[in-house]
Design an enzyme around this catalytic site. Structure first.
Site, PDB file in Angstrom:
ATOM      1  N   HIS A  90      12.161 -39.715  18.601  1.00  7.23           N
ATOM      2  CA  HIS A  90      14.087 -41.046  19.528  1.00  7.23           C
ATOM      3  C   HIS A  90      14.191 -42.181  19.102  1.00  7.23           C
ATOM      4  O   HIS A  90      15.115 -42.932  19.268  1.00  7.23           O
ATOM      5  CB  HIS A  90      14.560 -39.856  20.267  1.00  7.23           C
ATOM      6  CG  HIS A  90      15.183 -38.688  20.326  1.00  7.23           C
ATOM      7  ND1 HIS A  90      15.677 -38.584  19.746  1.00  7.23           N
ATOM      8  CD2 HIS A  90      14.606 -37.785  20.236  1.00  7.23           C
ATOM      9  CE1 HIS A  90      16.667 -37.014  19.834  1.00  7.23           C
ATOM     10  NE2 HIS A  90      15.148 -36.811  19.938  1.00  7.23           N
TER      11      HIS A  90
ATOM     12  N   GLY B 287      12.285 -24.963  12.071  1.00  5.73           N
ATOM     13  CA  GLY B 287      13.195 -25.197  13.230  1.00  5.73           C
ATOM     14  C   GLY B 287      11.806 -25.613  14.369  1.00  5.73           C
ATOM     15  O   GLY B 287      11.249 -25.028  15.477  1.00  5.73           O
TER      16      GLY B 287
ATOM     17  N   GLU C  99      21.125 -35.934   4.834  1.00  8.86           N
ATOM     18  CA  GLU C  99      20.644 -35.288   5.757  1.00  8.86           C
ATOM     19  C   GLU C  99      22.221 -35.876   6.970  1.00  8.86           C
ATOM     20  O   GLU C  99      22.319 -35.185   8.060  1.00  8.86           O
ATOM     21  CB  GLU C  99      19.501 -35.769   6.291  1.00  8.86           C
ATOM     22  CG  GLU C  99      19.111 -34.279   7.503  1.00  8.86           C
ATOM     23  CD  GLU C  99      17.850 -34.430   7.992  1.00  8.86           C
ATOM     24  OE1 GLU C  99      17.440 -33.568   8.971  1.00  8.86           O
ATOM     25  OE2 GLU C  99      17.057 -34.770   6.913  1.00  8.86           O
TER      26      GLU C  99
ATOM     27  N   ASP D   8      10.863 -38.743   9.264  1.00  8.06           N
ATOM     28  CA  ASP D   8      11.003 -38.231   8.497  1.00  8.06           C
ATOM     29  C   ASP D   8      10.733 -37.841   7.180  1.00  8.06           C
ATOM     30  O   ASP D   8       9.455 -37.421   6.447  1.00  8.06           O
ATOM     31  CB  ASP D   8      11.317 -36.498   8.734  1.00  8.06           C
ATOM     32  CG  ASP D   8      11.756 -36.527  10.285  1.00  8.06           C
ATOM     33  OD1 ASP D   8      10.979 -36.579  10.885  1.00  8.06           O
ATOM     34  OD2 ASP D   8      12.566 -35.632  10.666  1.00  8.06           O
TER      35      ASP D   8
END
Length: 396
Positions: free
Chosen positions: A40, A137, A175, A187
């Site tokens: 993050h 996931g 995205e 990513d």
């Protein structure tokens, strides 16, 4: 998208033949990634240290002559078809008309054309079929693997000359705007820039990337992934709330992003914001420092010396950012109790996977400990495997 009995590249070709009745012109692929440390921090203009993994998403592709794009996936039984000239009207305003899985490749097509300044009536149409062995996931960025594979394939077919950083930006825009997930660029950069036996030290503000040798093999270490099986989605849940808290913290201090906040600024911030916002900011500020410390430690002392930084990262995500779940904490605790050098959750949180840095001779011990701990807690059995730092997106 998983291919258990067939190599995913073969599964992509077979799916293409099944859905489109012809052979593809070629296949391209891009890897998932594991973030060694730096969670993050990317959308806060900070630092991250991911590496590409051996698990990849493959796309089989053939051009069409009618200006339309069709996408198929092992995720779904159908085919989604739109005209290239229609993409600009679909994204982002009408993205909900497209199934979420198809927004990733169609969003890349849209963002790539816009980035290159190409008239959407000009390029040839395409058929695309996707198969993958990147766990979905699990926090290993199956989404960026789809985006990276699509970007390199379409750029080649359409003759669009963009470097890897520009293609990463295309993936991020897809995205963010086509899918609706407020993620950063880590990513996509990892998937496009990955190198064997190395991590990518990325400055998310300047997008400067440095290759950092990991030296895991020489140190007799393996990276073990403990996939909890708890699914998450960046487009829903608490991800957006965490990002909003970071933006509140930066605004309260009058800085562009949390990259510009140092630990010494936190006492002043405590007088300006609520406790929850303070803790969210504290995670990002201290995590940025941990990334810098990890890079320095790897270069000076090697991978056996970074364990405490991984453990501190997990504690920060658990307590300050509050994105862990009981299964992730169980995985980390079990790995450490079985002798892992270090362990932490990885990815956006709210599920997914933990990683453990483990001496090769202790991999089975860590695997058994995590399995037993999940069973004792009444959790479904985790999926446990090792990952290898690998090369980025390419034509197969």
């Amino acid at each position: 998208m998983t291919a258990t009995d067939t190599r995913p590249v073969d599964a992509a070709r077979a799916l293409f033949a099944d859905r489109f009745g012809a052979a593809p012109a070629g296949t391209w692929s891009a890897p998932g990634r594991v973030n060694l440390i730096g969670e993050h921090t990317d959308y806060n203009d900070g630092f991250v240290l991911p590496f590409a993994i051996q698990h990849r998403t493959h796309v089989a592709l053939a051009p069409r002559n009618d200006g339309r794009v069709r996408v198929a996936s092992t995720f779904d039984d159908g085919v989604v078809e739109v005209g290239l000239a229609e993409l600009g009207a679909l994204f982002p305003a009408r993205r909900d008309e497209i199934p979420e899985w198809a927004r990733y490749p169609l969003g890349v097509a849209w963002a790539l054309l816009e980035s290159a300044g190409t008239d959407p009536h000009t390029p040839t149409g395409v058929d695309l079929a996707f198969a993958s062995d990147v766990p979905v996931g699990a926090g290993l960025s199956s989404s960026a693997a789809i985006e990276g594979a699509t970007a390199v394939a379409l750029a080649e077919i359409w003759g669009i000359d963009l470097d890897r950083v520009a293609l990463a930006k295309v993936g991020r825009r897809a995205e963010n705007e086509a899918v609706g997930a407020p993620t950063g660029i880590m990513d996509q950069m990892a998937s496009l820039l990955g190198r064997a036996d190395a991590a990518i030290f990325l400055d998310c503000r300047s997008l400067e990337a440095q290759v950092v040798d990991l030296g895991l093999a020489g140190a007799g270490l393996e990276l073990v992934v403990i996939d909890t099986g708890v699914k998450h989605s960046h487009a829903t849940g608490g991800y957006g709330e965490r990002r909003a808290a970071c933006e509140r913290g930066a605004a309260a201090l009058g800085v562009p992003a949390l990259r510009d906040v140092a630990p010494r600024d936190l006492p002043r911030l405590a007088e300006l914001v609520d406790d929850v916002t303070l803790r969210r900011v504290r995670h990002v500020v201290t995590e940025n420092q941990r990334v810098l410390d990890t890079v320095r430690t790897l270069r000076d002392h090697g991978p056996t010396a970074i364990g405490d930084l991984l453990v501190a990262s997990h504690a920060s995500m658990r307590d300050d950012f509050e994105i862990s779940v009981p299964e992730l904490d169980t995985a980390v605790d079990a790995a450490l109790s079985a002798g892992a050098v270090g362990a932490r959750m990885t990815g956006g949180g709210f599920g997914g996977a933990a990683i453990a840095l483990v001496a090769r001779e202790k991999v089975q011990e860590v695997t058994d400990a995590a399995t037993a701990a999940f069973d004792a807690a009444g959790f479904a059995a985790p999926t446990i495997f090792t990952v290898t730092p690998s090369a980025g997106a390419a034509r197969d």
